[in-house]
Design a protein around this motif. Structure first.
Motif, PDB file in Angstrom:
ATOM      1  N   TYR A 126      65.747 -33.972 -39.652  1.00  0.00           N
ATOM      2  CA  TYR A 126      66.501 -34.885 -40.451  1.00  0.00           C
ATOM      3  C   TYR A 126      66.071 -36.230 -41.011  1.00  0.00           C
ATOM      4  O   TYR A 126      66.164 -36.423 -42.163  1.00  0.00           O
ATOM      5  N   ALA A 540      70.082 -38.841 -28.637  1.00  0.00           N
ATOM      6  CA  ALA A 540      71.205 -38.670 -29.360  1.00  0.00           C
ATOM      7  C   ALA A 540      72.312 -39.723 -29.179  1.00  0.00           C
ATOM      8  O   ALA A 540      72.980 -40.138 -29.959  1.00  0.00           O
ATOM      9  N   TYR A 545      75.835 -40.248 -30.978  1.00  0.00           N
ATOM     10  CA  TYR A 545      76.391 -39.136 -31.062  1.00  0.00           C
ATOM     11  C   TYR A 545      77.315 -38.804 -29.720  1.00  0.00           C
ATOM     12  O   TYR A 545      76.770 -38.683 -28.417  1.00  0.00           O
ATOM     13  N   SER A 547      80.100 -36.645 -29.913  1.00  0.00           N
ATOM     14  CA  SER A 547      80.882 -35.443 -29.870  1.00  0.00           C
ATOM     15  C   SER A 547      79.685 -34.475 -29.337  1.00  0.00           C
ATOM     16  O   SER A 547      78.574 -34.432 -29.815  1.00  0.00           O
ATOM     17  N   GLU A 549      79.777 -31.408 -29.791  1.00  0.00           N
ATOM     18  CA  GLU A 549      79.418 -30.537 -31.051  1.00  0.00           C
ATOM     19  C   GLU A 549      78.451 -31.027 -32.104  1.00  0.00           C
ATOM     20  O   GLU A 549      77.641 -30.482 -32.595  1.00  0.00           O
ATOM     21  N   HIS A 550      78.459 -32.392 -32.233  1.00  0.00           N
ATOM     22  CA  HIS A 550      77.351 -33.069 -33.100  1.00  0.00           C
ATOM     23  C   HIS A 550      76.215 -33.317 -32.634  1.00  0.00           C
ATOM     24  O   HIS A 550      75.116 -33.110 -33.104  1.00  0.00           O
ATOM     25  N   THR A 551      76.192 -33.577 -31.196  1.00  0.00           N
ATOM     26  CA  THR A 551      74.940 -33.623 -30.389  1.00  0.00           C
ATOM     27  C   THR A 551      74.222 -32.325 -30.585  1.00  0.00           C
ATOM     28  O   THR A 551      72.921 -32.077 -30.572  1.00  0.00           O
ATOM     29  N   LYS A 552      74.976 -31.052 -30.348  1.00  0.00           N
ATOM     30  CA  LYS A 552      74.494 -29.798 -30.357  1.00  0.00           C
ATOM     31  C   LYS A 552      73.560 -29.683 -31.586  1.00  0.00           C
ATOM     32  O   LYS A 552      72.572 -29.206 -31.801  1.00  0.00           O
ATOM     33  N   ARG A 553      74.219 -29.993 -32.778  1.00  0.00           N
ATOM     34  CA  ARG A 553      73.595 -29.697 -33.993  1.00  0.00           C
ATOM     35  C   ARG A 553      72.496 -30.509 -34.322  1.00  0.00           C
ATOM     36  O   ARG A 553      71.546 -30.405 -35.121  1.00  0.00           O
ATOM     37  N   TYR A 554      72.787 -31.930 -33.601  1.00  0.00           N
ATOM     38  CA  TYR A 554      71.606 -32.713 -34.117  1.00  0.00           C
ATOM     39  C   TYR A 554      70.267 -32.533 -33.375  1.00  0.00           C
ATOM     40  O   TYR A 554      69.163 -32.509 -33.562  1.00  0.00           O
ATOM     41  N   THR A 589      80.745 -27.231 -26.147  1.00  0.00           N
ATOM     42  CA  THR A 589      80.789 -26.508 -27.291  1.00  0.00           C
ATOM     43  C   THR A 589      81.492 -25.261 -27.389  1.00  0.00           C
ATOM     44  O   THR A 589      81.978 -24.740 -26.500  1.00  0.00           O
TER      45      THR A 589
END
Lengths: 1011, 189, 107
Positions: A126, A540, A545, A547, A549-554, A589
């Protein structure tokens, strides 16, 4: 080295050798082996490279949770990437290849990524590849795609040669998981009288119990399993299926099961996979638990495995992962591995137990066998690169200062067990944090609920967090009784007596050692497949980060094909620690189906090739096929587009068909037209609501073209309505619209005007319908004989019933081409023969079958609109110059009020006109007429668009229809339309000039059709 | 009669079950609000009991299938349809009733063989279990992607019907589901 | 994947045998209706989190439309009932009230 032991392997048959190939090398295994156990038996520990850093990776698990040992399986038409070696049953001739490495497994250039690991932190992609934007498409993406990724997709031109199918099953109780909990639940529910389907993802019943030991009803676990399975097989109300995974749980007790029918015997007769579409009233998920890795530096080096997996390979397959195995744990269960290894004659130099005081009875048993136990210790780091060579130990409480280096070639790790709560969670079951066992387990007070609002899914055994054998069985019994009672069966719990060693409490260990320094955390892997480390999750958290869910995606934690089965709990515990938020508040998650990946083939089932979708056939379809028709899809029909002669281009065939029809005689298969019978005392009143025209006043024997709008006022369908008798009408619809229009009529009859006395019947398929068109149409019908089709007896827009050439027929004198034309409906079973009679009798006039393209051109020459061309769901009849077909006398019809809305009544709506290019060329379809200036978005203004455009062989030039602002008032004006080829960098569009004309290009007085 | 050609005229597949495309079948759709008078008159005319919901009654070459609360499907020999329509007209003069020939609109198949329920379960979402689908039952559901009706005529025989345009599709999916090697053994054979 | 009992033919219908038809009990507005009423009728839908009254057609079965009272969050089905009515029958309203005491149709 990993090797086959001299004896052992309860699942293998050493009398049956099996040959297979890995990376081109020939190996031998035994019947009953998995690919993983057979590879380990051959000292093939290195199986692949990781996703990001291309680190060497070996088998870590023994079941569905395996993240590393993914191979490309099979060849050619049976090649499939990303298959888990741990769940692949070995068969003779199996061919497997490792993935994600270049040029070879042993020497991989991508390994340089590992050297750069500290430059590739969480969110690296990213952060780095955002700028400059243009570089993404041409530079970054191609390079990343080549170096990243797991298995290769099969070649696009290679077709999977196996077959697949679905199976719909309705059962009272589905039990997922054939371990001792699932078996006990099936036994209890079956005895209570429930209809039970028990499915197990693997090839064997009994789950872990035969490996983990203990006794049930005084029997060894394996013996109890065998006896219970035999017992279940005699029960008529219990069905058992191996190799069938519970993939997903959905609303109202719908479950997908994934049965691997012939994966273990490729080429066998029968489907490869079967997708079970199960609708059940109750579900018991006896899905067991998955062991967690420990997070220490080098925990991904080949040879570091889950303690339970090492034990499985010894007990089930007679395979050892190494001669000297260091065990590292935070719980008692891993001691079982040490004991199994020791008893198999293998060396266990030390058990490192992170708990300051060590464990309980199992620890004493290990010590009694002479195994050294070191409480309060952990691993500082694993030594070795492509293979474990030793471990450096440290205090768990410290920062990783090395106490001792111990040579070994395998490490058995255990961080405790996590219940498999996937199925519980798929449909809304909530979890509770169990601090004692450091697990998320199902919260029985918040179960998934079904159509009746009551829970429909319960968990049993280890899936509930009941780990001790006696607890497991008692919990299974409880779950079975609850399910049976929900199904209305009386049941009382009577769990079998089970005995197993008692276990001391575990100590949650999320990082080893507890204060590990940065360079250790950067080598402590959480997600093996996606190369996510403890340091990534911590970064992260530092970057904000919060959440999960956000950490997972990041970080991509848990996003690989294993969906975080090993990594999720460890990862969120690290996150919880970094955020200073307790684990239950951080949460998990979302668990989504399928539990493990399922094949696309299974999802498609039988729907491929010729039966990918239904292809509707008219009664004359095979005649069109033998006449070499080119096809046009119309809904699910395939209609002849034209009938090219050998060597003839389609365009030429269309022109020939039009000329032949206009000059002499053509026939069209119009059977696809919808035909809906509307009958009853209120039928006229009803049709007056359905159509914009007045249909109630249509005299018996006459036909009328009608328009149908929806309640929004938009044109929906059109067709000729026929008054059959005093109380019955036959409504023709467009080919694609028949089912929809019929459903639309039934909707209004059933839901709005339910007291009106009207019945409908969809007769679309009862008739073969043939349009006989051209100046010689009447001559042909007169030759066939049997009916008076003269101008006097059967004038334009009337119909008659009789027999033509002995075939019962209804003849409609209607025209969609502007020529003298009859549409003839005959019983569908006679359509094929009747078409033949027409061709035979029509020879004298050079009868020419024509297709949909000729139909389209001829209707456009006449300025007739086509639903879907001139209409697109935003067009009202008034836009199309069809106000004449909108009754002014009727108080109401569907869409009438909506057509009075301001936007509909606007005077600058785009309206239908004809268009003729100045140079005679054919306008591009859909082209826009450009207007001066630009809109608020900087786009060019438009003032109209082309809706139909053709080359007219009759007029020998391009003709078109279009919708243009104030169009009918601008006759003769020349507009610029966007040309097909545009240079988008050029500020000035390339335009084609066309003049606004009347849409009726041919025979405006209607002299030809009315003869 | 030589002009008459039913969909897939005579096609047959022998696999786990036998799939046969049946010859032209006389069919009349009857729509009418059900009343005692209607039941009595119709039964009197046809010599058949009035079917219960989701059931069929049959005698020889005639059958009456319940299709929906106000719709029946009368099966009879193909050639007898015009006369029957005339007799319906006589029996129900000035009734609010729709009686229409749909003989050519639907294709019929005979499916026979022990694994009948298993083969159908591969394609039909409705419950094909012996306890949920007994001889004499008519189920209207889906056959893979198309609408179909299934009349269970015996423990191992069913008559399946669908619109004629998808007869070819229906035959192919049935033959695929009945392909040897695809035994499931779920409903017991 | 919903399973709804069809009140017209009595069969349990799987979602793939049904066609959805949106919100139930809309009042048709024809000629003479105000712009506001027409707007409500054509465009405004409740789409609540909770109790929904909706139209379904048993398209692959008996072909009849019916109505269902369902919870859009829990998927609980309070009941299905014939389309020829302007409100759910009392029995279904009672079942809704047990979960949502304050619920009122169209509120």
């Amino acid at each position: 080295m990993s090797t086959r032991l001299a004896k052992g392997g309860r699942l293998t048959d050493r009398s049956k050798q099996i040959g297979f190939t890995f990376n081109g090398k020939r190996f031998t295994g035994f019947a009953g082996d998995t690919l993983a156990s057979a590879l380990l038996a051959n000292d093939q520990m290195l199986l692949g490279r990781s996703f990001k850093y291309h680190r060497p990776r070996g088998v870590v698990a023994s079941g569905a949770e395996e993240p590393n040992a993914l191979v490309g399986l099979g060849q050619g038409a049976r090649f499939e990437p990303d298959q888990r070696a741990t769940t692949t049953e070995l068969f003779d001739g199996l061919v497997a290849d490792s993935q994600n490495h270049w040029p070879s497994l042993e020497f991989d250039v991508g390994e340089v990524n590992a050297k750069l690991a500290r430059f590739l932190p969480a969110g690296f992609y990213y952060k780095t590849f955002l700028w400059p934007r243009a570089f993404w498409k041409h530079l970054y993406e191609p390079v990343i795609r080549r170096s990243a990724g797991l298995g290769k997709a099969p070649h696009p031109e290679v077709r999977d040669i196996d077959r697949y199918e679905h199976f719909h099953a309705h059962v009272d109780l589905l039990i997922v998981g054939g371990g001792v909990a699932g078996l006990q639940a099936a036994k209890a529910a079956g005895a209570a009288g429930a209809q039970v389907l028990l499915i197990e993802q693997g090839a064997h019943w009994g789950g872990r119990a035969p490996v983990d030991g203990g006794t049930i009803d005084g029997m060894a676990a394996a013996d109890w399993v065998a006896r219970t399975v035999a017992e279940l097989e005699t029960m008529e109300n219990v069905r058992l299926r191996l190799r069938c995974m519970g993939a997903g749980v959905y609303d109202h007790g719908y479950v997908l099961g994934y049965e691997r029918v012939t994966d273990h015997k490729p080429g066998a007769h029968g489907p490869r996979h079967r997708l079970w579409r199960i609708r059940c009233k109750q579900i018991v998920a006896a899905t067991g638990a998955i062991e967690r890795p420990l997070s220490f530096a080098g925990n991904d080096v080949p040879g570091v495995m889950l303690a339970s997996a090492l034990r499985d390979y010894v007990v089930n397959y007679g395979v050892s992962a190494g001669d000297r195995t260091v065990v590292v744990t935070n719980n008692d269960d891993a001691y079982r591995t040490a004991i199994v290894l020791k008893k198999a004659g293998l060396a266990v130099p030390v058990i490192l137990d992170a708990r300051p005081l060590g464990g309980g009875a199992l620890m004493e048993e290990a010590r009694a066998l002479g195994i050294r136990v070191e409480p309060g210790r952990g691993i500082a780091k694993v030594l070795g690169g492509k293979r474990v060579t030793g471990v450096a130990t440290c205090l768990q409480a410290g920062e990783g200062s090395v106490l001792e280096e111990i040579p070994c070639d395998a490490v058995a790790m255990s961080g405790g067990w996590s219940p498999v709560v996937h199925l519980w969670s798929h449909c809304g079951g909530k979890l509770a944090w169990d601090a004692e066992n450091a697990v998320f387990r199902p919260d029985p007070t918040r179960a998934p609920t079904g159509a009746d609002g009551a829970p429909f899914l319960g968990t049993a055994g280890a899936a509930s967090g009941a780990f001790h054998l006696s607890d497991t069985l008692a919990d299974a019994e409880k779950a079975a009784v609850a399910a049976a009672e929900a199904l209305g069966h009386a049941a009382t719990a009577a769990p079998p007596q089970a005995e197993a060693a008692s276990e001391a409490a575990l100590l949650p260990v999320w990082l080893m050692p507890q204060g590990a320094r940065a360079e250790l955390r950067m080598k402590a892997f959480l997600d093996y497949q996606n190369d996510v480390k403890v340091s990534d999750v911590q970064l992260a958290a530092r970057e904000g980060y919060e959440s999960v869910e956000h950490t997972k995606r990041y970080t991509t934690l848990g996003m690989a094909t294993d969906q975080g089965k090993l990594s999720n709990i460890n990862g969120l515990a690290v996150l919880s620690d970094a955020l200073g938020t307790p684990v239950p508040q951080v949460g998990t998650t979302t668990f989504r189906p399928p539990y493990t990946p399922i094949s696309f083939g299974a999802i498609a089932g039988e729907a491929r090739g010729e039966i990918f979708q239904p292809l509707r056939r008219t009664p004359m379809q095979d005649l069109h096929e033998s006449n070499h028709a080119a096809w046009e899809p119309v809904g699910q029909w395939r209609r002849p587009y034209c009938y090219p002669h050998p060597g003839e281009a389609k365009r030429d065939a269309v022109n020939r068909e039009i000329n032949a029809t206009r000059q002499s005689l053509g026939i069209l298969d119009a059977s696809t037209l919808g035909k809906i019978l509307v009958k009853g005392p209120d039928a006229g009143r009803f049709l007056d609501m359905m159509y914009t025209n007045m249909m109630s006043t249509l005299p018996v024997g006459k036909c009328r073209y009608g328009l149908m709008c929806n309640e929004n006022g938009f044109l929906m369908d059109d067709g000729v309505v026929v008054r059959l008798s005093e109380d019955s009408w036959l409504c023709h619809t467009t080919s694609g619209g028949a089912d929809h229009v019929h459903a639309h009529m039934e909707d209004w009859l059933q839901c709005e005007w339910w007291d009106w006395k009207v019945f409908t019947a969809n007769l679309t398929e009862q008739y073969a319908q043939i349009a006989v068109v051209g100046p010689n149409a009447r001559n042909l019908l007169e030759t066939l004989g049997g009916m008076d089709v003269s101008k006097e007896a059967l004038p334009f827009m009337t119909w008659a019933e009789g027999a033509l050439a002995g075939t019962p027929a209804r003849v409609y004198r209607i025209s969609f081409s502007g020529e003298l034309s009859y549409e003839i409906a005959v019983p569908a079973n006679r359509g094929r023969a009747f078409w033949g009679k027409l061709l035979e009798a029509g020879r004298a006039w050079d009868i020419t079958p024509y297709g949909t393209e000729a139909l389209h051109v001829m209707r456009a020459e006449k300025g007739f609109i086509m639903i879907g061309d001139e209409s697109d769901g935003t067009v009202i009849p008034q836009d199309l110059g069809l106000s004449w077909a909108i009754s002014k006398k009727k108080a109401d019809f569907l869409g009438k009020r909506a057509q009075e809305r301001t936007d509909m009544a606007r005077d600058d709506r785009w309206q239908l006109v004809g268009l003729e290019t100045l140079d005679g060329s054919v306008l591009p379809d859909g082209a826009y007429a450009i207007a001066p200036g630009r809109n608020a978005n900087g786009q060019r203004n438009t003032q109209g668009r082309v809706t139909s455009t053709y080359y007219s062989p009759t007029l020998k030039k391009g003709i078109a229809m279009g919708l243009v602002r104030h169009g009918p008032d601008r006759m003769g004006e020349v507009l610029g339309f966007t040309a097909e080829e545009q240079d988008h960098t050029d500020d000035k569009p390339t335009l084609v000039e066309a003049r606004i004309v009347s849409p009726v290009f041919y025979d405006p007085e209607g002299e030809k059709q009315n003869v | 009669m030589s002009d008459v050609m039913a969909p897939l005229d005579g096609a047959r597949f022998d696999g786990l079950v036998t799939v046969e495309a049946l010859p032209a079948q006389g069919q009349i759709t009857l729509r009418c609000e059900v009343s005692d008078d209607y039941r009595a008159k119709l039964s009197g005319l046809l010599g058949l009991a009035f079917p219960e919901p989701r059931k069929a009654v049959s005698d020889g070459d005639r059958a009456l299938l319940w299709m929906s609360p106000d719709e029946l499907l009368l099966l009879l020999p193909y050639d007898e349809v015009p006369e029957m329509l005339a007799r319906l007209e006589e029996t129900f003069p000035n009734w609010i009733l729709l009686a229409v020939d749909v003989s050519d609109a639907r294709a019929h198949f005979r499916l026979s063989g022990a694994p009948l329920r298993d083969v159908l379960s591969k394609l039909v979402p409705a419950d094909m279990a012996p306890g949920a689908f007994v001889p004499g039952d008519v189920k209207r559901s889906k056959l893979a992607q198309v609408a179909a009706g299934i009349w269970l005529r015996g423990p191992e025989e069913a008559q399946l019907f669908c619109f004629r345009s998808v007869a070819d599709y229906a035959f192919r999916v049935l033959a695929t589901a009945a392909e040897p090697g695809g035994e499931v053994g779920f409903h017991g054979t | 994947m919903l399973t709804l009992p069809c009140p017209c033919c009595g069969a349990d219908a799987a979602e793939i045998e049904l066609v959805p038809g949106g919100e139930a009990h809309l009042k048709r507005e024809g000629p003479g209706a105000s712009d506001e009423a027409v707007e409500r009728y054509l465009f405004e839908r409740e789409n609540p989190k909770g109790v929904v009254l909706e139209r379904w057609r048993h398209a692959y079965g008996c072909g009849k439309w019916f109505l269902a009272a369902r919870d859009s969050v829990t998927m609980e089905v309070y009941g299905t009932y014939p389309a020829q009515t302007h409100e759910p029958p009392q029995e279904i309203r009672d079942r809704i009230a047990r979960r949502h005491p304050d619920w009122a149709q169209g509120a």
